[in-house]
Scaffold this active site. Sequence first.
Site: not given
Length: 802
Positions: A489-490, A512, A604
Amino acid sequence: MPQTSAWQLNDTTARPPPPPPPPGSEAGGSDGASMNGANTLPRVSKRVSAAGKTSNIPRFKRPHLPHSTRPLSAVLTSSSSPVVHRKISPSSSAPSTSSAHRRFSHLPQQHFHHHIHHNQTAVISEETLTTPRASTLNLNQTSVFPTAISQGSMPNSGTNTAEASMTSSVCAMETEGTNGDELAESRDMVSEMQRRCRIGPSGYPHLLKAKRLRFYRNGDQYFKGIQYALQSDRVKSMQPLMEDLMKTVICDSTALPHGIRHIFTIDGAQRITSVDQFEDGGGYVCSSTDAFKPVDYSRAAEPSWRLTLANRYNRHLETKKLALSVVEPCHENTDFVFPRIIKVIRNGVKPRRISRHLLNKKTARSFDQVLRDLTFVVKLDSGAIRKLFTLSGRPVLSLQDFFRDDDVFVAYGGNEKMAADDLLVASEEHKSVGSGTSSNMRRTSRRSTMPNRNESLRHDRSGSVIPDQDQQRLPPLLDEKFQLVRLIGDGNTAVVYEVIDKTNNDDRKAMKVIARENVIGKEHLIEMELAILQKIDHTFIVQLYDHWFVDDSYYLSLELIEMGDLFEHLRIVRRVPERDAVRMMTCLGQALEYIHELGIVHRDVKLENLLIVKDEFGELGVKLADFGLAAEMPKDFGVLSTICGTPTYVAPEVLNKTGYGCKVDIWAAGVILYAILVGFPPFQSSDGSEQDLFSAIMSGEFSFPSPSWDDVSWSVRHLIMCLIHTDPFHRYSAGELLNDEWMVNLGDVDPEYEEWAHRFVQSKMHVEEEQETPYEYYTSRRTSMDELSESAAVEFSYSCES
């Protein structure tokens, strides 16, 4: 022996005159209520009609008498017989044999020359018995008002007359042998009663002067305030006052979205909790929340100084060539204003600072207001912003220019001149400016440039973090402990790798990495995320194992979730059955309840940050991840004001800049529940414009269109309406979400509750739902996930403190 003085309170409201008291009754006063200096409220007696029926309706009829014929309210006499006071009106038609006439007929005629003509007989009319006098105070004592009487013109010194209150009458009778102590005691008692009953020298109650107050809106520096006359005898508590203010122009839907719930002093030093705290001539601020916004409210009504311009097209002239003048506040047309984010590049040495600013109905009332606000945000070395240009070189000359296709502007001071190189965006600035800026400085089609996933609105934490293939290695310190497997993931601020922990039985974990270019100047934001992750430990929250700070970069060892996120899962299955949705919402609700009890707001919550997990029975659940925007609520029960989140999921109070709390996560949970049930979100725009999306969010109006919702229960629709509520005070909490009937019964509710939910939803929907045509249904299904990924989710990463 001197007679014993007695205070008697006789109810005279709509009662006939009482018979004369028997001899000796003056001293006892047994038939009256003893006052003892107390201000006892009068009773409302029942009146008897002509037909002999009793009525509970009090008669408070005030006689319409001219000022010159107003009756005396109190009579002081030296007569040995008791005097029961009644209002006296000149009426030749009244019977002269009345008891009141007999009592006043022995007085000299000149005693009443101010109120009754000499050729008229002083009598008490039956009509005068309906005056609003609540009680009669009979004082059998020596002269009660010697000072006031001595100043009047009394022809006969033996009989003194003075006026008392219209709500209570005081009569005194002078007796022989009265000593000084009893006289002083009587005067003290009368003075006390005067003070309590507010009896003035004119005989009428003092009119309490209304307090002149001025009320402002919290945080509204352009509202002049309104004058309000507060009468303490009419408004005795804060709630009626707030309700009365709500009816005035002060209750603006934007500045006070939840009405008036708090009132502060103009400096915010004190919150008003009682009407007695208001001071005459003072200024006060009305607020919907308990967070006071410091603004110079006292200057809001003053004229503003600005540059005198021949026209709006010479704003680029140097400041020294322009004069100052006073102008009235201008009221520009704002029909075209909609919520949007603009980026302003501060002119100077590259890489330049880029600020983001939210424009809406409140912050974009005039062109001058926007310039002043941008001056405060951008902070040019040369002072105020005098010129703005788009990246295409077009000058910004009016408020409407901020709402055209361009959303990136370059700011200049009064003495600065524009150069062609200023409009070129450096590579270091390109990521912060956003994907809408191309090399030729023209925005291409919004739909073709939007990211495939919802990106969060972040503040100066953006930048390219995807390393080259040669750089996909860990520092030596971590390379000894972990082995990189693959990139999973990015995002805007970090990349995530799957790694093998060599020191712990080759367990698979997630690593991460926050690159150094995203760390400079943002250390406090990352430290906040780490501090929050170290505090929390919950089954449905991704766990932080360890973290390191190496070579100016952060490395976080996290729990690995191999099934991916809910966004990708929804792209495959399109929609989730209600039973699976219940389990997912239970996981999310428990996670939110846990962090909210700790005073943490995620800010978020979205499909991309919910990772799919399976239990031993193969049931699907989710875990909450990515606390990069999380924050702790202020300790003083304040609110947060930083604008952040993801456009599709952002709550209306965030866009309105009214302050927010934990309920923004609940709003996002409602959007998620809606989306997973039908495959598209409740708020979307057909062309991907920010205007349509934000307008829909702030209105809070959405529907359950057919046939997408035909197979969905009404009980879950009721739950969604409780989650997606524009008023956070009426919005569900995390605990209420978990205790909802649909949640508790795993989607299988009683038929009676389902019928009740059906009626509730139909009664609350704002607009009648229209049936979708087959083509509309097909396009909504086909583009549902595109809406989730593209609907107003252009990388306008922003964050601005109010």
